[in-house]
Design a protein around this motif. Structure first.
Motif, PDB file in Angstrom:
ATOM      1  N   ASN A 198       4.976  12.209   1.494  1.00 19.72           N
ATOM      2  CA  ASN A 198       3.707  12.879   1.207  1.00 19.72           C
ATOM      3  C   ASN A 198       2.588  12.462   2.154  1.00 19.72           C
ATOM      4  O   ASN A 198       1.422  12.722   1.878  1.00 19.72           O
ATOM      5  N   GLY A 199       2.934  11.795   3.251  1.00 17.03           N
ATOM      6  CA  GLY A 199       1.912  11.293   4.148  1.00 17.03           C
ATOM      7  C   GLY A 199       1.433   9.910   3.736  1.00 17.03           C
ATOM      8  O   GLY A 199       0.777   9.221   4.505  1.00 17.03           O
ATOM      9  N   VAL A 200       1.747   9.501   2.511  1.00 15.21           N
ATOM     10  CA  VAL A 200       1.400   8.160   2.048  1.00 15.21           C
ATOM     11  C   VAL A 200       2.429   7.756   0.994  1.00 15.21           C
ATOM     12  O   VAL A 200       2.803   8.553   0.144  1.00 15.21           O
ATOM     13  N   ASN A 201       2.918   6.510   1.081  1.00 21.59           N
ATOM     14  CA  ASN A 201       3.900   6.091   0.092  1.00 21.59           C
ATOM     15  C   ASN A 201       3.212   5.512  -1.140  1.00 21.59           C
ATOM     16  O   ASN A 201       2.015   5.219  -1.119  1.00 21.59           O
ATOM     17  N   PHE A 202       3.967   5.349  -2.205  1.00 14.71           N
ATOM     18  CA  PHE A 202       3.370   4.944  -3.475  1.00 14.71           C
ATOM     19  C   PHE A 202       2.741   3.557  -3.381  1.00 14.71           C
ATOM     20  O   PHE A 202       1.680   3.324  -3.962  1.00 14.71           O
ATOM     21  N   GLU A 203       3.385   2.619  -2.658  1.00 14.47           N
ATOM     22  CA  GLU A 203       2.825   1.268  -2.565  1.00 14.47           C
ATOM     23  C   GLU A 203       1.456   1.281  -1.891  1.00 14.47           C
ATOM     24  O   GLU A 203       0.550   0.554  -2.287  1.00 14.47           O
ATOM     25  N   THR A 204       1.309   2.107  -0.841  1.00 13.02           N
ATOM     26  CA  THR A 204       0.014   2.229  -0.172  1.00 13.02           C
ATOM     27  C   THR A 204      -1.019   2.825  -1.122  1.00 13.02           C
ATOM     28  O   THR A 204      -2.164   2.363  -1.209  1.00 13.02           O
ATOM     29  N   PHE A 205      -0.595   3.840  -1.848  1.00 15.36           N
ATOM     30  CA  PHE A 205      -1.474   4.490  -2.812  1.00 15.36           C
ATOM     31  C   PHE A 205      -1.894   3.509  -3.912  1.00 15.36           C
ATOM     32  O   PHE A 205      -3.074   3.418  -4.267  1.00 15.36           O
ATOM     33  N   PHE A 206      -0.925   2.766  -4.433  1.00 18.49           N
ATOM     34  CA  PHE A 206      -1.212   1.807  -5.497  1.00 18.49           C
ATOM     35  C   PHE A 206      -2.170   0.719  -5.002  1.00 18.49           C
ATOM     36  O   PHE A 206      -3.074   0.296  -5.733  1.00 18.49           O
ATOM     37  N   ASP A 207      -1.981   0.274  -3.762  1.00 26.34           N
ATOM     38  CA  ASP A 207      -2.866  -0.763  -3.216  1.00 26.34           C
ATOM     39  C   ASP A 207      -4.294  -0.244  -3.102  1.00 26.34           C
ATOM     40  O   ASP A 207      -5.257  -0.989  -3.305  1.00 26.34           O
ATOM     41  N   LYS A 208      -4.448   1.041  -2.795  1.00 28.60           N
ATOM     42  CA  LYS A 208      -5.787   1.621  -2.733  1.00 28.60           C
ATOM     43  C   LYS A 208      -6.438   1.647  -4.112  1.00 28.60           C
ATOM     44  O   LYS A 208      -7.652   1.445  -4.245  1.00 28.60           O
ATOM     45  N   ILE A 209      -5.619   1.886  -5.135  1.00 30.93           N
ATOM     46  CA  ILE A 209      -6.154   1.859  -6.500  1.00 30.93           C
ATOM     47  C   ILE A 209      -6.664   0.460  -6.825  1.00 30.93           C
ATOM     48  O   ILE A 209      -7.789   0.276  -7.293  1.00 30.93           O
ATOM     49  N   ILE A 210      -5.824  -0.542  -6.568  1.00 29.39           N
ATOM     50  CA  ILE A 210      -6.166  -1.939  -6.843  1.00 29.39           C
ATOM     51  C   ILE A 210      -7.401  -2.378  -6.050  1.00 29.39           C
ATOM     52  O   ILE A 210      -8.256  -3.109  -6.547  1.00 29.39           O
ATOM     53  N   ILE A 215      -9.216   7.314  -3.427  1.00 32.11           N
ATOM     54  CA  ILE A 215      -7.817   7.741  -3.524  1.00 32.11           C
ATOM     55  C   ILE A 215      -7.663   9.259  -3.647  1.00 32.11           C
ATOM     56  O   ILE A 215      -6.550   9.757  -3.809  1.00 32.11           O
ATOM     57  N   LYS A 216      -8.770   9.993  -3.549  1.00 25.35           N
ATOM     58  CA  LYS A 216      -8.700  11.430  -3.834  1.00 25.35           C
ATOM     59  C   LYS A 216      -7.798  12.178  -2.857  1.00 25.35           C
ATOM     60  O   LYS A 216      -7.006  13.034  -3.251  1.00 25.35           O
ATOM     61  N   ASP A 217      -7.919  11.880  -1.551  1.00 26.91           N
ATOM     62  CA  ASP A 217      -7.081  12.572  -0.562  1.00 26.91           C
ATOM     63  C   ASP A 217      -5.606  12.267  -0.770  1.00 26.91           C
ATOM     64  O   ASP A 217      -4.746  13.151  -0.680  1.00 26.91           O
ATOM     65  N   ASP A 218      -5.302  10.988  -1.044  1.00 21.82           N
ATOM     66  CA  ASP A 218      -3.912  10.606  -1.287  1.00 21.82           C
ATOM     67  C   ASP A 218      -3.382  11.271  -2.552  1.00 21.82           C
ATOM     68  O   ASP A 218      -2.222  11.691  -2.608  1.00 21.82           O
ATOM     69  N   PHE A 219      -4.237  11.351  -3.556  1.00 19.99           N
ATOM     70  CA  PHE A 219      -3.818  11.985  -4.806  1.00 19.99           C
ATOM     71  C   PHE A 219      -3.491  13.460  -4.580  1.00 19.99           C
ATOM     72  O   PHE A 219      -2.500  13.976  -5.109  1.00 19.99           O
ATOM     73  N   ASN A 221      -2.320  14.752  -1.916  1.00 22.32           N
ATOM     74  CA  ASN A 221      -1.001  14.780  -1.269  1.00 22.32           C
ATOM     75  C   ASN A 221       0.116  14.705  -2.296  1.00 22.32           C
ATOM     76  O   ASN A 221       1.133  15.395  -2.186  1.00 22.32           O
ATOM     77  N   TYR A 222      -0.072  13.862  -3.307  1.00 20.44           N
ATOM     78  CA  TYR A 222       0.956  13.709  -4.328  1.00 20.44           C
ATOM     79  C   TYR A 222       1.096  14.968  -5.183  1.00 20.44           C
ATOM     80  O   TYR A 222       2.214  15.436  -5.424  1.00 20.44           O
ATOM     81  N   VAL A 223      -0.007  15.500  -5.645  1.00 18.84           N
ATOM     82  CA  VAL A 223       0.077  16.648  -6.554  1.00 18.84           C
ATOM     83  C   VAL A 223       0.479  17.926  -5.832  1.00 18.84           C
ATOM     84  O   VAL A 223       0.866  18.905  -6.478  1.00 18.84           O
ATOM     85  N   SER A 224       0.389  17.939  -4.503  1.00 22.27           N
ATOM     86  CA  SER A 224       0.838  19.110  -3.754  1.00 22.27           C
ATOM     87  C   SER A 224       2.359  19.179  -3.663  1.00 22.27           C
ATOM     88  O   SER A 224       2.915  20.214  -3.278  1.00 22.27           O
ATOM     89  N   ASP A 225       3.024  18.083  -4.037  1.00 23.33           N
ATOM     90  CA  ASP A 225       4.489  18.052  -4.044  1.00 23.33           C
ATOM     91  C   ASP A 225       4.997  18.841  -5.255  1.00 23.33           C
ATOM     92  O   ASP A 225       4.692  18.493  -6.394  1.00 23.33           O
ATOM     93  N   PRO A 226       5.788  19.894  -5.040  1.00 20.13           N
ATOM     94  CA  PRO A 226       6.279  20.702  -6.178  1.00 20.13           C
ATOM     95  C   PRO A 226       7.202  19.925  -7.110  1.00 20.13           C
ATOM     96  O   PRO A 226       7.434  20.342  -8.247  1.00 20.13           O
ATOM     97  N   ASN A 227       7.716  18.787  -6.631  1.00 15.45           N
ATOM     98  CA  ASN A 227       8.617  17.985  -7.456  1.00 15.45           C
ATOM     99  C   ASN A 227       7.887  16.910  -8.265  1.00 15.45           C
ATOM    100  O   ASN A 227       8.532  16.060  -8.880  1.00 15.45           O
ATOM    101  N   LEU A 228       6.569  16.937  -8.227  1.00 17.99           N
ATOM    102  CA  LEU A 228       5.802  15.921  -8.947  1.00 17.99           C
ATOM    103  C   LEU A 228       6.126  15.952 -10.435  1.00 17.99           C
ATOM    104  O   LEU A 228       6.091  16.996 -11.073  1.00 17.99           O
ATOM    105  N   ASN A 229       6.420  14.790 -10.989  1.00 16.88           N
ATOM    106  CA  ASN A 229       6.654  14.634 -12.419  1.00 16.88           C
ATOM    107  C   ASN A 229       5.563  13.707 -12.951  1.00 16.88           C
ATOM    108  O   ASN A 229       5.532  12.516 -12.605  1.00 16.88           O
ATOM    109  N   GLU A 230       4.673  14.258 -13.760  1.00 14.09           N
ATOM    110  CA  GLU A 230       3.517  13.486 -14.219  1.00 14.09           C
ATOM    111  C   GLU A 230       3.918  12.233 -14.996  1.00 14.09           C
ATOM    112  O   GLU A 230       3.330  11.164 -14.828  1.00 14.09           O
TER     113      GLU A 230
END
Length: 330
Positions: A198-210, A215-219, A221-230
């Protein structure tokens, strides 16, 4: 049998001529099914996939005799239960004729394989589960790399796995790609040739949260994935925070930072340093608040049918950042 027992059996000269593989971890089911099928002559192999299954066709295939082939191999891939009576018949044919083989590959989704179906295979079955830790996943990817003739460092495999959002399927596909380019894979090769899903992996995303970063741009990227499971996304957040909680608790009890003992595996040095910073940056009371909040988030996602899930998830993440920020100010 367990995965280790299956791997030992695969290295032995003789393999049972009927075997069941099943579970919720599709990558492993597919991986080991292929290895088992490679043990048999494929000159007279019949592959039956999902709704193609026809009992009479399957029975006829492994019952027939041939002047030109040493064996008849029946391979069935299914996600719906085959009647136990029919399974018994197919297995009985194999028991009576060692030149017949039946490999049953079952994928568990909503439909679980019945206990009766499992029972007719006796000890000739293996069930696979989603890896409980990244270390288990890395071991599987290392096994895959060996089969490809690739010498890959654990740090490189860990990086590929996280870049592909902890999907064994996608990570193994990246290994297949790298195998066509090089036989030695380290972190430098991964940085050059492997890109995040997605252009950013989950660990990078999680570190930004912490770290209380935007995190809006990264988020998006995640929700644009059709396979996203909430729900899977919330569970990933929960697992990441719980991993940090285990690290902090271990340090408090034993007075030392030992990831191997705290969480059961040793990630690459850069990841270990990141985990240490993250874990010790949150106090115990705040962990409890975060866990309670994530439990409520999961409950709302499951019970509120009219909720706008993407906006709700973003709001939830921002609320967690707000909790962390308040804690740091006090």
């Amino acid at each position: 049998m367990y995965k280790k027992e299956l791997q030992s059996l695969l290295n032995s000269p003789k393999f049972p001529n009927y075997f069941l593989l099943f579970g919720s971890e599709a990558y492993q089911v597919e991986l080991f099914t292929k290895e088992i099928l490679d043990k048999f002559d494929d000159e007279n192999r019949l592959d039956i996939y999902f709704d193609e299954y026809d009992f009479n066709v399957a029975r006829s295939h492994i019952s027939e005799t041939s002047l030109f082939c040493n064996s008849n191999v029946l391979h069935i891939k299914a996600d719906k239960n085959i009647p136990t009576k029919e399974l018994k018949t197919l297995i009985e044919i194999c028991k009576k004729n060692e030149n017949s083989a039946f490999i049953y590959e079952f994928y568990e989704n909503e439909d679980k394989i019945s206990f009766e179906a499992q029972k007719v295979f006796g000890v000739n079955f293996a069930r696979f589960f989603v890896p409980g830790t990244p270390n288990e996943a890395i071991n599987l990817l290392s096994y895959h790399a060996q089969k490809l003739g690739v010498n890959a460092t654990n740090a490189a495999l860990y990086q590929i796995y996280t870049l592909q959002n902890e999907s064994l399927y996608l990570a193994s596909s990246e290994l297949n790609k790298l195998a066509s380019l090089t036989k030695n894979v380290d972190e430098n090769i991964v940085n050059q040739l492997v890109f995040s899903l997605n252009g950013v992996n989950f660990e990078t995303f999680f570190d930004k949260i912490i770290s209380l970063q935007n995190i809006k741009d990264d988020f998006i990227n995640y929700v644009s994935d059709p396979n996203l499971n909430e729900m899977a996304f919330v569970n990933s957040l929960y697992s990441s925070f719980f991993r940090l909680f285990r690290i902090q608790t271990y340090v408090k009890i034993y007075g030392e930072f030992d990831l191997k003992k705290a969480i059961g595996y040793l990630p690459p040095t850069n990841v270990a340093n990141q985990l240490k910073r993250q874990a010790l940056g949150i106090n115990t009371e705040l962990y409890m608040q975060i866990f309670q909040f994530l439990n409520l988030t999961e409950y709302d996602l499951k019970t509120k049918k009219d909720i706008e899930k993407e906006s709700f998830l973003l709001s939830s993440i921002l609320s967690i950042q707000n909790l962390i920020a308040k804690n740091r100010k006090s």
